[in-house]
Design an enzyme around this catalytic site. Structure first.
Site, short mmCIF file in Angstrom:
data_model
loop_
_atom_site.label_atom_id
_atom_site.label_comp_id
_atom_site.label_asym_id
_atom_site.label_seq_id
_atom_site.Cartn_x
_atom_site.Cartn_y
_atom_site.Cartn_z
N CYS A 176 -1.70 0.86 7.38
CA CYS A 176 -2.93 0.47 7.37
C CYS A 176 -3.06 -0.68 6.67
O CYS A 176 -3.84 -1.83 7.01
CB CYS A 176 -3.78 1.68 7.10
SG CYS A 176 -3.70 3.14 8.07
N ASN A 231 2.12 1.59 4.30
CA ASN A 231 2.44 0.33 5.06
C ASN A 231 2.08 0.28 6.61
O ASN A 231 2.79 -0.42 7.51
CB ASN A 231 4.05 -0.10 4.96
CG ASN A 231 4.18 -1.73 5.36
OD1 ASN A 231 5.16 -2.00 5.84
ND2 ASN A 231 3.17 -2.53 5.17
N SER A 267 -1.89 -2.59 3.98
CA SER A 267 -1.18 -3.61 3.74
C SER A 267 -0.54 -4.68 4.90
O SER A 267 -0.70 -5.97 4.95
CB SER A 267 0.15 -3.32 2.74
OG SER A 267 1.11 -2.52 3.51
N CYS A 324 0.83 -0.99 -0.07
CA CYS A 324 0.04 -0.06 0.00
C CYS A 324 0.84 1.22 -0.04
O CYS A 324 2.18 1.07 -0.42
CB CYS A 324 -1.10 0.01 1.21
SG CYS A 324 -0.19 0.00 2.79
P1 4NP Z 1 -1.74 2.87 3.97
O1 4NP Z 1 -2.61 4.04 4.53
O2 4NP Z 1 -1.19 3.11 2.79
O3 4NP Z 1 -3.02 1.92 4.07
O4 4NP Z 1 -0.79 2.58 5.14
C1 4NP Z 1 -2.12 5.48 4.62
C2 4NP Z 1 -1.11 5.65 5.80
C3 4NP Z 1 -0.53 6.82 5.77
C4 4NP Z 1 -0.83 7.90 4.98
C5 4NP Z 1 -1.41 7.67 3.93
C6 4NP Z 1 -2.12 6.49 3.66
N1 4NP Z 1 0.02 9.20 5.06
O5 4NP Z 1 -0.35 10.08 4.44
O6 4NP Z 1 0.61 9.29 5.84
#
Ligand code: 4NP
Length: 150
Positions: free
Chosen positions: A8, A6, A10, A3
């Site tokens: 949420c 990493n 994945s 994702c």
């Molecule tokens: P993930 O979610 O890609 O499912 O881990 C996110 C976690 C952090 C961020 C974006 C999406 N961020 O912008 O920090």
């Protein structure tokens, strides 16, 4: 399982898939990572740890890392959560064999529809639960689709 952060989607996919594989006595090597470098070394988001725990899935010990070209040496399949992740990996200079390994995860479940696992980071508790439910379905398909083929 790939994702963006990493923290949420994945890591949850890694946790759910490992749990399903253990239940089925299958020994695949599973890992997760993010295309971005923002959260390297961090544990999954607390909201995702809590959601996973509601379903008896423990992801609290995982640590974020960034996707690397070396992942093509280690893994037969690279599943991305959304189209941005897919394109970010496909944008790398890859040979045909590497390119074939990269897939949009939900196409394992609903082939050809190019559905995405929505990023819950700015969402509500329901968005985290929705990610769990989607991954739970899709990862059954991953096992059914690939168990017999290997
Ligand atoms: P993930 O979610 O890609 O499912 O881990 C996110 C976690 C952090 C961020 C974006 C999406 N961020 O912008 O920090």
């Amino acid at each position: 399982m790939v994702c963006l952060g990493n923290i949420c989607r994945s890591p949850l996919a890694e946790g759910i898939l490992n749990k399903k594989l253990e239940e089925r006595s299958l020994s695949w090597v599973v890992d997760s990572c993010g295309t971005a470098n923002y959260h390297i070394g961090k544990a999954p988001d607390k909201r995702m740890i809590q959601t996973a725990a509601m379903y008896n899935t423990d992801i609290s010990q995982l640590k974020a890392r960034q996707f690397s070209l070396a992942d093509f040496e280690k893994f037969d399949l690279i599943f991305t959560m959304d189209k941005n992740n897919f394109e970010d990996v496909q944008r790398l200079e890859l040979d045909n064999e590497q390119r074939q390994k990269v897939r949009l995860l939900l196409n394992e479940w609903k082939p050809g529809l190019d559905l995405e696992v929505p990023d819950p980071y700015y969402g509500t508790k329901m968005d985290f639960i929705n990610v769990y439910e989607l991954l739970d379905e899709a990862l059954d398909s991953v096992i059914n689709n690939w168990d017999a083929k290997k």
